[in-house]
Every structure is written in C-alpha cells, then in structure tokens.
Design a protein around this motif. Structure first.
Motif, PDB file in Angstrom:
ATOM      1  N   ILE A   1       2.075   1.751  -3.721  1.00 16.61           N
ATOM      2  CA  ILE A   1       1.077   2.235  -4.676  1.00 16.61           C
ATOM      3  C   ILE A   1       0.496   3.568  -4.243  1.00 16.61           C
ATOM      4  N   ALA A   2       1.030   4.099  -3.129  1.00 20.45           N
ATOM      5  CA  ALA A   2       0.653   5.441  -2.659  1.00 20.45           C
ATOM      6  C   ALA A   2      -0.846   5.562  -2.402  1.00 20.45           C
ATOM      7  N   LEU A   3      -1.367   4.652  -1.599  1.00 19.30           N
ATOM      8  CA  LEU A   3      -2.749   4.819  -1.156  1.00 19.30           C
ATOM      9  C   LEU A   3      -2.832   6.103  -0.342  1.00 19.30           C
ATOM     10  N   PRO A   4      -4.020   6.691  -0.249  1.00 16.92           N
ATOM     11  CA  PRO A   4      -4.163   7.860   0.623  1.00 16.92           C
ATOM     12  C   PRO A   4      -3.737   7.492   2.051  1.00 16.92           C
ATOM     13  N   GLY A   5      -3.001   8.368   2.693  1.00 11.75           N
ATOM     14  CA  GLY A   5      -2.691   8.189   4.116  1.00 11.75           C
ATOM     15  C   GLY A   5      -1.435   7.413   4.439  1.00 11.75           C
ATOM     16  N   VAL A   6      -0.836   6.748   3.464  1.00 11.97           N
ATOM     17  CA  VAL A   6       0.348   5.945   3.801  1.00 11.97           C
ATOM     18  C   VAL A   6       1.579   6.834   3.937  1.00 11.97           C
ATOM     19  N   LEU A   7       2.573   6.322   4.642  1.00 16.49           N
ATOM     20  CA  LEU A   7       3.779   7.104   4.921  1.00 16.49           C
ATOM     21  C   LEU A   7       5.027   6.251   4.692  1.00 16.49           C
TER      22      LEU A   7
ATOM     23  N   PRO B   1       3.830   6.687  -8.415  1.00 19.95           N
ATOM     24  CA  PRO B   1       2.512   6.701  -7.763  1.00 19.95           C
ATOM     25  C   PRO B   1       2.237   7.923  -6.871  1.00 19.95           C
ATOM     26  N   LYS B   2       3.209   8.436  -6.189  1.00 22.22           N
ATOM     27  CA  LYS B   2       2.943   9.555  -5.283  1.00 22.22           C
ATOM     28  C   LYS B   2       2.885  10.888  -6.016  1.00 22.22           C
ATOM     29  N   GLY B   3       3.347  10.901  -7.267  1.00 24.80           N
ATOM     30  CA  GLY B   3       3.472  12.185  -7.959  1.00 24.80           C
ATOM     31  C   GLY B   3       4.746  12.900  -7.529  1.00 24.80           C
TER      32      GLY B   3
ATOM     33  N   GLN C   1       0.815  -1.215   0.000  1.00 23.92           N
ATOM     34  CA  GLN C   1       0.000   0.000   0.000  1.00 23.92           C
ATOM     35  C   GLN C   1       0.851   1.269   0.000  1.00 23.92           C
ATOM     36  N   VAL C   2       2.047   1.181   0.566  1.00 22.07           N
ATOM     37  CA  VAL C   2       2.945   2.349   0.534  1.00 22.07           C
ATOM     38  C   VAL C   2       3.459   2.575  -0.891  1.00 22.07           C
TER      39      VAL C   2
END
Lengths: 485, 484
Positions: free
Chosen positions: A42-48, A87-89, A39-40
């Motif tokens: 693929i840059a899901l919302p909220g991941v760090l 993924p994060k831009g 999940q990190v």
C-alpha cells in the motif's frame, strides 16, 4: 487492394510465486479486498521493496525455455504515472535492461497435413509488478480500490511483429500458454487474469515493406476474444484506409458483447513515464551457477517432445501438437505408453486425441481431472491390440470407465467380464450363428448368389446383430465368404 | 543533567542515581518550557515517552539493561514510529500516525531508549534552514533570530539547547552535518548502507542516510552502535559484521594523515570559519597528525549533479502522496485529476514543489540523457576523486558549511544561495562516504563553527577516533548557548 495483417503480442504472465515480487504478502487469488496488501504494497511512507528471488528464477526459466539471452545484469526501473490503484505512483518494471532478450517460439500454422511450422521471434521478457484493481461498481459515485493484486509478479513477454493473421496470433498465444504452464512459471488461468494478452495490430498493402500504423488492443483474456478482436480490428483498419482515413496510433479496448474495439487513448495522450533505475533496488546479477542449476531442473520442453513423438512413434504433427498442448496431457500419454508398450503409440494417441479429449471437452474437464488413469487406458488399448475388444466394444468399456469408474477402481478386464463385452473370437461359435442367420435369410443368400453385393453386407449385419456386436467383423466377413463360396 | 553526556546519563542509571522515568521527566519539562520558543519538536507525547521509560526501568530492574537502556533520545520526524504522528515536516502527512516502526526506531527500542518526541525538520528533508517545515521554522538556540540549519534542524537545536541528550537525523546532502555545525553539536552521516533506510521517509533514495546527532564524538559512536546494522527489508543495507564504533576512540593520532582538499580552502572560505578550521588543523598537528594537500577536482560540480539526482528521485518518491490512501486530501474536488492536483498543490510547500518540478523535468523524455545520465557520470567522477585522495591520506578535513548560522528569512527567497549552504557536504553523499561535523570554534558573533571530517568507506570508527581525540584536547563541544 490486397492487405496484409501484421501482429505482435505483449503477454502478461502472472508468475507462480507464493508471495509478491517486492513484499512478503500472499499472491493467492480471490481473497477479501485489501486483505493481502501489506505496508509495502500500500506504499506507506518509508517502506522499501525487496526482490523475490523466485520471480527472478521464473524469468530465468522462461529465458532458457525460449533459447533467449539472459542479461547477467538486469535492472529494475520506475515507470512513473498516477493512478489510484498504483499506490507508489510508479510501477517497478524493467526497461532498458530486461532479464530476457531474444529467443523464439515455434507455432503450427494451418490444419492437418498442411500444417507448417513457423518461428515467432521474441523481443524481450521483463519482470514487473502488477497494479491493484479499481472497482467502479458497487460504490455509488466513487471508486473502490483493491490492492490485493498490487505487487503480484509478472513476466511481460513481448513478441516481434511476426504474425500475419488472427489464427497465427492465437496459435502463438496458445503455444506460449502451453510453454509457461509447462515450465511452471504461470498457472495459465485466464479467467483470473494470470495470462493477459495485448495485441498490436496493423495492416499494409501486400508487398509493402514498412509497417502500417498500429493500434494496441489491451487486455484480452481468452483466445476467442483475441481472435475476434484482431479480426474486427483488421476489418476496421482496412475500411478506414479504403475510406481515405489514416490510422492513428492508439490504444483500444475490445468489447466482447458487441465484438468491437473502441478507442481508449491516442498517442497524443500517451504518458511520459520518466523511466529511471529504481534506487531502492540493486541491479540483479545472474551467476552461471544459478542458471546452470535451473537449466538442470528443466523438464523436456513441448517442442522437443513433439519432435520426439513424431520421430520415435511415427505420430502426425497434429497428434504430436495435441499431445503436447499441456504438460499433464503429455505425461498422461507417456505414462500410458510405458504400460501399453510403444508399439501401441498410435492407438494411445488416437484414444487420447479422440475419445478422451472429446469426453473432457464435453464434461468441461482438464486432463488432470480425467476419471480414468493411464493404467486403465493402457489396459484398454492392450485389449484392442490383442483382439479382445473391437473399437466399438472398447468405446463401451471406455464409457463405463469414464462414468462409473474412479481412477483406481474398475479394471478393464473386470468391466469386459461383468458386461459381457468380450469380442467373440471362437470361430466355431461364430460359424454356428452364421449358419442360423443363413438359414433364416435365404432371400439374401439367393440375391448374393445372383450377384448383389449389398445382400452380403446385409448378412454381415445380421450376424453382428445376432452376436450383439461382439463378433470380430473381419472374422465374420471371412467365414461368410467361405460359406457362400 | 541538561548537558550530560550519554555515558554520564548511562552511569546515573546504572548506579541508581536516576531512573529513566526521572530523566525523561526532566527533559520533558525542559521541552515544555523551551520548545514553544525553539519549535524544535513537532510532536511530544509525554505519556508515550514515560511508558517507554517505565519499560526501560523494568528492563534494568530485571538485569537486562544494555549500555544505553533508559537514556532518552529524540527522533527526526522522518522516521516512522508506531503510534506516533509522523509528518516529515509536511502538511501532506499532518494526520499520519505510523502503524509501524522504522528499522532505526526498532533498534533504539531494542536498546531500551525512550523516544522524547519527534523533531522538526525541513519539509520532506528539503532545505538547509528548517524554514520549509509546515510546522514553522526552528530557532537556533545560539541566536533565536537565526536558523538552525537543515534539514535536521529540530534535532540539532534540541540537542544544542539541552532539550534532549541526543537525536537522530538524516543526511541527503548535508542534513545532519550542516545543522550540527550551525548549532555547535556533533553529527555523523555514516557510509551509505550502514543504517537501514526502512521506515525512513524517502527523499532521495540513493543519497539518504540516517545518523546520530549528539554532544560529542563519543556519544555519536555509542549511538551508531545502536543504529547501524543489516536490515533485510532495505536492499541497499549492507550485510557486514557488527562493529563497535567506539573501539578506537582512545587511540592516539600519531601518524594520522589528514588530507586538505585545495578546493575547500579556496576563495569561498573566509573570515572566522577559515580561521577556526586552520586552528583545528594546528591542533591536530599538535596531536601528532600530518597534513597533505589533496585535490577533489570535480567537487565544484557536486551541487549541480546533486540538484539533478536528488530532485529526480524525490519527484518519484513523493508520488505516493496522492491523497488516496493516507495523509492530506483536499476537501473539495470534482474528479480524480482535480483531487490529485488540489491535494498536491495544497499539501506540499513551495520548496518541495520546486524540487518535484525539477525532478520531473530532468527525467522527462528528451532531457533524461542530458541531465540525469550526465549527473550520474559526474557522481562516478566525484567518487573517483575521493578514492584518489585516500591513496594519500586517512581522513579528509575541511569546513562543514561556508558560513555560520544565517538569519531567518535571509536566504528563504533565494534557493540557489540556500543550495550553496551544502557546498562542502554534498559530494560526500554523492560518493556514499561517511562524514561528520564537530564544533571547532565560534565566529565574532558567538555563533558555532563546524569542522567536517570525511572518511573512506566504513571508516566511521577511525573518524570518531579522530574527532574524539580532538574533543579531548578542546572544549568547543562543551560550550552551551546562553539562556539554555
């Protein structure tokens, strides 16, 4: 006009950590698309992101290996741009405060005895994450995205523009490849993209101080392509200038099929990456203890080992470079030497550089896959040294070892025995054969006595033939001379 | 039970007077009845809530209940919760069902507290009135023509209206404290790093902090006990001993030194708000506190610094919303660039776009030093001001917001006026300090007024003690809006 080429390289080395630089996903190559993207990644919302200390350790190791300054506080920045495989831009990288600054690497320029050492300065090396992959084939009118590679740790190593030819650039790239695989920060697999080279190339009239405008050739994944691309690019730039055109700063791609470079984008299209410190990550602090521990665990480096081989064993620069081109080769050499004795260093070096390397090349094998072990090579060399084997016989033994032996199987002595390859050193036996040969070749004997030197060689040949090559040629010479005197 | 405290609800559960299922059913019924007007929730999923309630009841039956097991809570729609639609108030995430739980959600699950629903908020937490939500504005239960504040407006409104006993919020520039003030509830923004940001959709990473919103300081303390804690997945999460934030609640305030920043009591503070704050100060003196004037000379620059740093980080944080992997994607596009442009043009609202533009601008080549670097310097100065002030006092006191709840639409077209709503709260985020808001009176129109306490780093327990003692002596926090 005489032109001078100026080259600087940026090399992306993939680090050998098991997991990614900011997530726990695996970095193993070749998995099903997107099966190693968590999940990190693929840059899901909220991941760090959480920094993988192993990657930092690789950076420290490299910095120590090139005698660089390690920034005790180094900072991760965000490099902002949009692309579907990012993924994060933004890419997390290091900009103003990289982990490694300065340092240098020595290369050998020129061949054989004329080889000289040249020092290439390294500007910096910084840690960053890799992007994913865009797959433009197989998806009609669409692009597939594979994020397995996204977040793979990289150390980007940037050199000063210190190289003056494609050959120097290749020598530097090879030396760097040797070093990063030697210290274990990179597996060096160029086919899998673990070691990718960007070359900044410009030309200027000989004697001119300022650099010409450079073009950057992106993503060269073999030393051959690196050389071809630079040579093409240099010719192209010189032609352009001689035709009255100006070189525009640009990024270009090398097409291995045509052997040409082509424009990707010019400086005008360059992104403003809007770098700023990543607020999700704290500055990385390197304490002395950590650095000392890593320093203590460092192996002897190829440069130091090369110098030692030349100094202690009297090897040529060429041999020393060849034997330290790969850590496993150097280990093979020192392991063999430990068994064969240092007095045989030159012989061992010759065999490794000669027969062994040629056989490896022929079979497309690596030294780690060699079918013979240092113990066997040591035995072989010892049998040459003690006169049991001539060079020619030794090659036959080697052939058997290489093709039939396994690393623990055949012993050299057993092969000599079984194949009857032992060098004949019983002078009585040789004398008997010489007498036979002389009796059967009276014509040659007469010719020799009449002053024809060639006839002597013919007789030696006949003796060797009669002994199936097992006689010691020097001994045959001596005995023949005595008989014919 | 509508306005019961968490302790009372926990007591009912412990004594068997009510089950978690019953509590949840009651709140769900109130939500069903009142949310259509209030619009405090974006997502309600009774089945999911009741399943969690049954699990909590089972936990209790098995003798494994914690202090708040079975007590339901609403979560701001900024927290990713597995299986729940998680929109962050944006069209961009209109279809995003989170496959994972934020650390905060995990903590509440571990505590056995069922989720009542996901609360409305300003889009990506950008706003002070809840009017930037793609899902429509939330109404203030004290006056349905007025805003609840923002960005945690849904959380504030649902607690104020008794649709939930408590809620989570997040605070980047005042987003817990300002809506708490405007809705007459108590809210706390912890020290930066006390609550993990993992799974909390990022607005401005260096400022964002989650915190509790409830009816009292005591409730906030109990909730913070659940929310706080180290999380290895957030590099800015602080590794500290677990503490009991309720441990000092009962301590008397004798000898408490309250700092009054002269910059907070200047010409900007007038009328009923000024009066209520002064009365609160008098109350604290009665409780044994002394006051001292302190100065935060750079606080006047905090709004300017904030509107460089927060948009800069946001412009980058929001880049991942590109239509490629999840969330909204424009239906018609010709190529990649067209897809990006239309997706982001259609998926983001105007306030979010404004901040992305500002942030992109201040990070641009040639402007970075003049804006971003300068703002970071101001940030350090602001933090130093507070450090200086805490040499003379234990806690700083002032108003939470310059005004009480304003009318819907009143400031919607004037971003600068809107930004000034957070003039007293922003400096706290820039310094990373804990701050809270608690009710201290009403204006002439019957709208609640908020009192802000600002503590030194990690002084949450002390602040909660100060607030609790005040709430023992006053009943502002027990007032409820008519009609609810």
């Amino acid at each position: 006009m005489q032109w001078e080429t100026v080259i600087g390289l940026e090399v992306h080395t993939q680090l050998t950590t098991k997991s990614k630089i900011f997530s726990g996903a695996s970095t193993a190559f070749g998995a099903e698309p997107n099966s190693q993207a968590c999940q990190v990644d693929i840059a899901l919302p909220g991941v760090l992101p959480v920094l993988n200390k192993g990657a930092v350790e690789c950076g420290i190791r490299f910095g120590l290996a090139i005698g660089a300054k390690l920034n005790r506080v180094n900072v991760f920045d965000r490099k902002n741009y949009f692309y579907p495989d990012l993924p994060k831009g933004y890419q997390i990288s290091q900009f103003p405060l990289p982990i490694v600054e300065g340092g240098s690497l020595d290369i050998q320029v020129g061949e054989g005895d004329k080889a000289v050492t040249k020092t290439i300065r390294i500007t910096r090396a910084h840690l960053e994450e890799d992007a994913g992959k865009s797959l433009h084939e197989d998806f009609h009118g669409m692009t597939g995205i594979d994020l397995n590679r996204a977040g793979t740790p990289l150390l980007e190593i940037v050199s000063e523009p210190d190289m003056r030819s494609a050959a120097e650039a290749v020598a530097y790239a090879k030396a760097l490849h040797t070093l990063v695989t030697w210290i274990g920060t990179c597996d060096g697999n160029m086919q899998e993209g673990s070691f990718r080279v960007d070359a900044n190339v410009s030309v200027r009239p000989v004697g001119q101080q300022e650099f010409g405008t450079r073009r950057e050739i992106k993503n060269l994944n073999s030393f051959r392509f690196l050389e071809q691309a630079i040579n093409y690019e240099v010719r192209w730039q010189i032609e352009q200038i001689e035709d009255g055109h100006k070189i525009q700063q640009a990024t270009v791609l090398f097409d291995p099929d045509t052997g040409e470079t082509r424009m990707m984008r010019t400086k005008e299209d360059a992104h403003d990456y809007r770098y700023f410190p990543d607020p999700d990550l704290l500055p990385v602090k390197l304490d002395d203890d950590w650095i000392d521990r890593i320093q203590a665990a460092m192996p002897e480096l190829p440069g130091a080992m090369r110098a030692r081989f030349q100094r202690d064993y009297g090897l040529s620069a060429y041999d020393a470079l060849g034997l330290t081109s790969q850590r496993e080769m150097a280990t093979f050499f020192t392991d063999t030497l430990a068994l064969a004795g240092e007095a045989n260093a030159k012989l061992v070096a010759n065999w490794l550089q000669g027969e062994v390397s040629a056989s490896l090349n022929r079979d497309e094998k690596d030294i780690t896959q060699a079918p013979i072990a240092p113990a066997q090579l040591a035995d072989l060399v010892k049998r040459i040294a003690d006169g049991t084997l001539s060079n020619k016989l030794a090659k036959q033994v080697f052939e058997v070892l290489w093709t039939e032996g396994d690393q623990h199987g055949h012993s050299v002595d057993a092969i000599i025995e079984a194949k009857g390859l032992k060098q004949m050193s019983d002078s009585g036996e040789i004398e008997r054969i010489i007498d036979e040969v002389l009796a059967q070749n009276q014509k040659n004997v007469e010719e020799f006595k009449a002053g024809k030197e060639k006839a002597f060689n013919a007789l030696v040949g006949q003796v060797m033939k009669a002994t199936k090559g097992k006689a010691n040629p020097a001994q045959v010479n001596e005995l023949l001379k005595r008989k014919l005197a | 039970m509508t306005y019961h405290s968490l302790k009372q609800l926990a007591g009912q559960l412990a004594t068997g007077k009510a089950s978690s299922v019953e509590l949840c059913q009651d709140y769900l019924a109130r939500i069903q009845a009142r949310n259509p007007d209030l619009n405090a929730f974006i997502t309600v999923d009774a089945e999911r809530t009741l399943a969690e309630a049954r699990a909590a009841d089972a936990l209790r039956a098995a003798g494994n209940a914690g202090p708040l097991t079975g007590v339901p809570i609403a979560h701001k729609d900024i927290f990713c919760a597995e299986g729940w639609l998680t929109t962050c108030g944006s069209k961009m995430l209109y279809n995003f069902v989170s496959p994972y739980d934020a650390h905060v959600i995990e903590q509440f699950k571990k505590a056995g507290m069922p989720t009542l629903g996901k609360t409305n908020m300003d889009e990506f937490a950008m706003g002070s009135s809840n009017e930037t939500s793609y899902y429509g504005p939330v109404k203030n239960p004290w006056d349905m023509a007025r805003v609840p504040g923002g960005s945690s407006g849904g959380s504030a409104a649902c607690v104020a209206a008794g649709l939930a006993p408590a809620a989570t919020g997040t605070d980047t520039g005042g987003s817990i404290r300002q809506p708490a003030a405007l809705c007459g509830i108590t809210g706390l923004k912890p020290t930066y790093g006390v609550v993990s940001r993992y799974g909390m959709i990022a607005f401005a990473s260096s400022l964002d902090q989650g915190g509790p919103m409830a009816r009292s300081a005591e409730d906030c303390a109990l909730l913070l006990n659940v929310m706080a804690g180290f999380d290895g997945r957030d590099s800015t999460s602080l590794e500290r001993e677990q503490e009991d934030y309720a441990r000092d609640l009962a301590k008397p305030l004798n000898g408490l030194r309250i700092g009054l920043p002269k910059e907070f009591f200047g010409e900007g503070l007038t009328g009923d708000t000024a009066k209520a704050v002064q009365e609160a100060i008098a109350q604290f003196k009665k409780l044994g506190a002394t006051t001292v004037e302190v100065s935060l000379p750079n606080s006047g620059l905090s709004v300017a610094a904030y509107y460089v740093i927060a948009p800069a980080e946001a412009s980058s944080n929001l880049s991942r919303f590109d239509g490629v992997r999840y969330g909204y994607r424009t239906p018609d596009y010709t190529d990649l660039t067209d897809m990006y442009e239309k997706t982001r043009a259609e998926g983001f609202g105007s306030e979010v776009k404004r901040r992305i533009l500002i942030g992109t601008y201040v990070l641009s080549h040639g402007y970075y030093d003049a804006y971003y670097i300068q703002a970071q310097k101001l940030r350090r100065l602001i933090a130093q001001d507070f450090a200086e002030a805490y040499r003379q006092c234990d806690v700083i006191l002032g108003p939470t917001a310059p005004t009480t709840a304003f009318k819907l639409g009143e400031k919607a077209d004037d971003p600068v006026q809107m930004y000034l709503s957070d003039i007293y709260t922003i400096a706290v985020n820039l310094a990373g300090l804990p701050g809270m808001s608690l009710p201290c009176g009403f204006d002439g129109q019957g709208l609640p007024i908020g009192l802000q306490l600002i503590g030194d780093y990690f002084s949450e327990a002390r602040m909660l003690n100060v607030a609790h003692q005040y709430q023992l002596a006053t009943d502002w926090h027990q007032r409820t809006p008519g009609g609810f």
